[in-house]
Design a protein around this motif. Structure first.
Motif, PDB file in Angstrom:
ATOM      1  N   PRO A  15       0.810  -1.201   0.000  1.00  0.00           N
ATOM      2  CA  PRO A  15       0.000   0.000   0.000  1.00  0.00           C
ATOM      3  C   PRO A  15       0.856   1.270   0.000  1.00  0.00           C
ATOM      4  O   PRO A  15       1.936   1.291   0.581  1.00  0.00           O
ATOM      5  CB  PRO A  15      -0.816  -0.107   1.290  1.00  0.00           C
ATOM      6  CG  PRO A  15      -0.810  -1.561   1.642  1.00  0.00           C
ATOM      7  CD  PRO A  15       0.504  -2.071   1.158  1.00  0.00           C
ATOM      8  N   THR A  16       0.323   2.296  -0.647  1.00  0.00           N
ATOM      9  CA  THR A  16       1.024   3.565  -0.740  1.00  0.00           C
ATOM     10  C   THR A  16       0.449   4.543   0.279  1.00  0.00           C
ATOM     11  O   THR A  16      -0.581   4.289   0.905  1.00  0.00           O
ATOM     12  CB  THR A  16       0.884   4.152  -2.155  1.00  0.00           C
ATOM     13  OG1 THR A  16      -0.503   4.359  -2.450  1.00  0.00           O
ATOM     14  CG2 THR A  16       1.480   3.213  -3.202  1.00  0.00           C
ATOM     15  N   SER A  17       1.129   5.662   0.429  1.00  0.00           N
ATOM     16  CA  SER A  17       0.646   6.695   1.342  1.00  0.00           C
ATOM     17  C   SER A  17      -0.692   7.245   0.848  1.00  0.00           C
ATOM     18  O   SER A  17      -0.858   7.539  -0.338  1.00  0.00           O
ATOM     19  CB  SER A  17       1.665   7.830   1.442  1.00  0.00           C
ATOM     20  OG  SER A  17       2.868   7.368   2.032  1.00  0.00           O
ATOM     21  N   VAL A  18      -1.629   7.380   1.751  1.00  0.00           N
ATOM     22  CA  VAL A  18      -2.964   7.862   1.399  1.00  0.00           C
ATOM     23  C   VAL A  18      -3.010   9.377   1.576  1.00  0.00           C
ATOM     24  O   VAL A  18      -2.696   9.881   2.653  1.00  0.00           O
ATOM     25  CB  VAL A  18      -4.034   7.184   2.275  1.00  0.00           C
ATOM     26  CG1 VAL A  18      -5.430   7.698   1.922  1.00  0.00           C
ATOM     27  CG2 VAL A  18      -3.964   5.665   2.125  1.00  0.00           C
ATOM     28  N   PRO A  19      -3.386  10.121   0.543  1.00  0.00           N
ATOM     29  CA  PRO A  19      -3.442  11.579   0.671  1.00  0.00           C
ATOM     30  C   PRO A  19      -4.430  12.026   1.747  1.00  0.00           C
ATOM     31  O   PRO A  19      -5.439  11.356   2.005  1.00  0.00           O
ATOM     32  CB  PRO A  19      -3.929  12.043  -0.717  1.00  0.00           C
ATOM     33  CG  PRO A  19      -3.675  10.894  -1.633  1.00  0.00           C
ATOM     34  CD  PRO A  19      -3.760   9.658  -0.800  1.00  0.00           C
ATOM     35  N   ASP A  20      -4.134  13.159   2.368  1.00  0.00           N
ATOM     36  CA  ASP A  20      -5.022  13.672   3.411  1.00  0.00           C
ATOM     37  C   ASP A  20      -6.448  13.862   2.886  1.00  0.00           C
ATOM     38  O   ASP A  20      -7.420  13.614   3.604  1.00  0.00           O
ATOM     39  CB  ASP A  20      -4.483  15.004   3.953  1.00  0.00           C
ATOM     40  CG  ASP A  20      -3.209  14.821   4.774  1.00  0.00           C
ATOM     41  OD1 ASP A  20      -2.942  13.683   5.218  1.00  0.00           O
ATOM     42  OD2 ASP A  20      -2.485  15.814   4.967  1.00  0.00           O
ATOM     43  N   ARG A  21      -6.576  14.315   1.643  1.00  0.00           N
ATOM     44  CA  ARG A  21      -7.909  14.510   1.072  1.00  0.00           C
ATOM     45  C   ARG A  21      -8.700  13.207   1.062  1.00  0.00           C
ATOM     46  O   ARG A  21      -9.904  13.186   1.344  1.00  0.00           O
ATOM     47  CB  ARG A  21      -7.805  15.042  -0.360  1.00  0.00           C
ATOM     48  CG  ARG A  21      -7.518  16.507  -0.474  1.00  0.00           C
ATOM     49  CD  ARG A  21      -7.358  16.934  -1.929  1.00  0.00           C
ATOM     50  NE  ARG A  21      -8.546  16.663  -2.757  1.00  0.00           N
ATOM     51  CZ  ARG A  21      -8.626  17.013  -4.034  1.00  0.00           C
ATOM     52  NH1 ARG A  21      -7.611  17.645  -4.627  1.00  0.00           N
ATOM     53  NH2 ARG A  21      -9.720  16.748  -4.723  1.00  0.00           N
ATOM     54  N   VAL A  22      -8.019  12.129   0.727  1.00  0.00           N
ATOM     55  CA  VAL A  22      -8.691  10.831   0.670  1.00  0.00           C
ATOM     56  C   VAL A  22      -9.011  10.332   2.074  1.00  0.00           C
ATOM     57  O   VAL A  22     -10.100   9.797   2.339  1.00  0.00           O
ATOM     58  CB  VAL A  22      -7.828   9.813  -0.104  1.00  0.00           C
ATOM     59  CG1 VAL A  22      -8.437   8.424  -0.050  1.00  0.00           C
ATOM     60  CG2 VAL A  22      -7.653  10.274  -1.550  1.00  0.00           C
ATOM     61  N   LEU A  23      -8.072  10.532   3.012  1.00  0.00           N
ATOM     62  CA  LEU A  23      -8.339  10.138   4.400  1.00  0.00           C
ATOM     63  C   LEU A  23      -9.548  10.870   4.963  1.00  0.00           C
ATOM     64  O   LEU A  23     -10.397  10.279   5.635  1.00  0.00           O
ATOM     65  CB  LEU A  23      -7.108  10.420   5.262  1.00  0.00           C
ATOM     66  CG  LEU A  23      -5.901   9.503   5.060  1.00  0.00           C
ATOM     67  CD1 LEU A  23      -4.698  10.039   5.836  1.00  0.00           C
ATOM     68  CD2 LEU A  23      -6.218   8.076   5.494  1.00  0.00           C
ATOM     69  N   ARG A  24      -9.622  12.160   4.680  1.00  0.00           N
ATOM     70  CA  ARG A  24     -10.768  12.923   5.181  1.00  0.00           C
ATOM     71  C   ARG A  24     -12.067  12.430   4.543  1.00  0.00           C
ATOM     72  O   ARG A  24     -13.109  12.362   5.201  1.00  0.00           O
ATOM     73  CB  ARG A  24     -10.577  14.411   4.906  1.00  0.00           C
ATOM     74  CG  ARG A  24      -9.530  15.071   5.793  1.00  0.00           C
ATOM     75  CD  ARG A  24      -9.608  16.578   5.700  1.00  0.00           C
ATOM     76  NE  ARG A  24      -9.256  17.063   4.374  1.00  0.00           N
ATOM     77  CZ  ARG A  24      -8.019  17.401   4.000  1.00  0.00           C
ATOM     78  NH1 ARG A  24      -7.011  17.292   4.846  1.00  0.00           N
ATOM     79  NH2 ARG A  24      -7.785  17.833   2.772  1.00  0.00           N
TER      80      ARG A  24
END
Length: 388
Positions: A15-24
């Motif tokens: 898995p790659t780093s999840v962008p903050d926009r996607v986390l929100r």
């Protein structure tokens, strides 16, 4: 106990780093999956997914890993005892083969050295020999995550056509979709397999099948057992914006945001960014005096680079030093590559400074592990990033 500051560098190839926009987006309140708001979400998602796969046809979304999407591709199109043609390009190609065999399929497995992709000439030769057309499908891993080798899918499609063979074309794009140019319709794929946690920048949990009209016709004849993985009830429910089971609503919220991000950047720009970061990574590897595992420059991966160390060094020791000292995770060597290879992921939500930090950490880790490298490798990568 070690106290760490800053963010962990997750530089595995997924898995790659999840962008903050996607986390929100995934943190939104769950909604009624039988209501009008959810139907609007689903219909919007299915429309947005098409360009990412390069298809105007249906894309089935499952709550699953990529492994589940592998199984769905097989059980919806094939019958017990069917022959399939597959190629040993790495660890994951081998796992897909093993799954096919467990499902009762007969696999013609073409051996490989794990440093090259599928040879289109071998495809033509194998299919031309099959004069009774007993081979029902060709299985190919587009981007082999264990090796950093990208098979040339358009040439493989041409090879199938040159042989005049009716086999289905099943393609795994698990570590390429959203990072490397891929065109389901144009390249004549029948089922394209993908998942959420790599180029799509999501947590694990979504599997995908893009499906051609030929594959849909095959599914009407296929006799491998299927229930959860059956395309038909999903596609029927999707017409109204729903699913035949409880869907992963919050992951779908995240998927919508990730697709918006890809659309904002533009897929052509996304692919160019990945190619550029891959070139910079290879510039560092070559500058260090080390070897990229992929042996054919036509097949260099844009989403990860596998670095081959000499037998006198343990790649896992290097990885451990980098994790302990610099809080960065690199991909391990899998099965026959264990201890020989480490993998640098440069896909997903990623920019120049993240790559520069990644390569700096790798260079320091190699030096601390006693690997004899030229420290000019990092500068070679920075020069490329500065110039392009």
């Amino acid at each position: 106990m070690t106290t760490r500051s800053g963010r962990h560098f997750l530089q595995i190839p997924g898995p790659t780093s999840v962008p903050d926009r996607v986390l929100r987006a995934t943190a939104q309140p769950t909604i009624d999956h039988r209501g009008a708001e959810f139907a609007e979400l689903t219909l919007d998602l299915l429309q947005r997914l098409g360009p990412v796969f390069g298809t105007g046809g249906p894309v089935v979304v499952y709550p699953s890993s990529g492994t589940g999407a592998w199984e769905a591709a097989l059980v919806n199109t094939l019958s017990p005892g069917d022959r399939v043609l597959a190629f040993e390009t790495g660890h994951f190609a081998g796992l897909w083969r093993a799954m096919a065999e467990r499902l009762g399929l007969e696999v013609d497995f073409v051996p490989g050295d794990w440093r090259r992709g599928v040879d289109p000439r071998a495809v033509t030769e194998r299919l031309a020999e099959d004069r009774t057309h007993s081979i029902a499908a060709v299985m190919v891993v587009h981007n082999e995550t264990s090796t950093g080798v990208t098979s040339r899918v358009p040439e493989i499609r041409d090879a199938i056509d040159e042989a005049g063979h009716p086999a289905l074309f099943l393609v795994d794009t698990i570590s390429s979709l959203g990072s490397i140019d891929y065109r389901h319709d144009e390249w004549g794929a029948d089922v394209t397999v993908a998942c959420s946690q790599k180029g799509l920048m999501l947590p694990p949990g979504l599997g995908f099948n893009a499906v051609s009209a030929k594959a849909l016709a095959a599914s009407a004849r296929a006799r491998l057992p299927r229930s959860y993985w059956d395309w038909t009830p999903v596609l029927e429910a999707n017409e109204r914006g729903f699913y035949p089971y409880t869907p992963p609503t919050n992951l779908l919220f995240g998927l919508r945001e990730a697709l918006r991000m890809l659309d904002e950047e533009g897929l052509a720009n996304v692919f160019a960014r990945h190619r550029r970061h891959a070139r910079a990574t290879r510039a560092a590897v070559n500058g260090w005096g080390l070897e990229v595992l992929c042996a054919d420059e036509r097949e260099y991966s844009a989403s990860l680079t596998a670095v081959l160390l000499g037998e006198e060094h343990d790649a896992d020791k290097v990885r451990q030093i980098i994790l302990d000292r610099f809080d960065m995770s690199l991909g391990t060597g899998l099965s026959r590559l264990a201890g020989r290879v480490f993998r640098i992921g440069h896909l997903g939500h990623f920019n120049d400074l993240t790559l520069a930090g990644t390569l700096a950490g790798v260079q320091m880790g190699l030096q601390l592990a006693g690997v004899d490298i030229d420290p000019a490798g990092l500068n070679a990568a920075l020069d490329l990033l500065r110039a392009e």
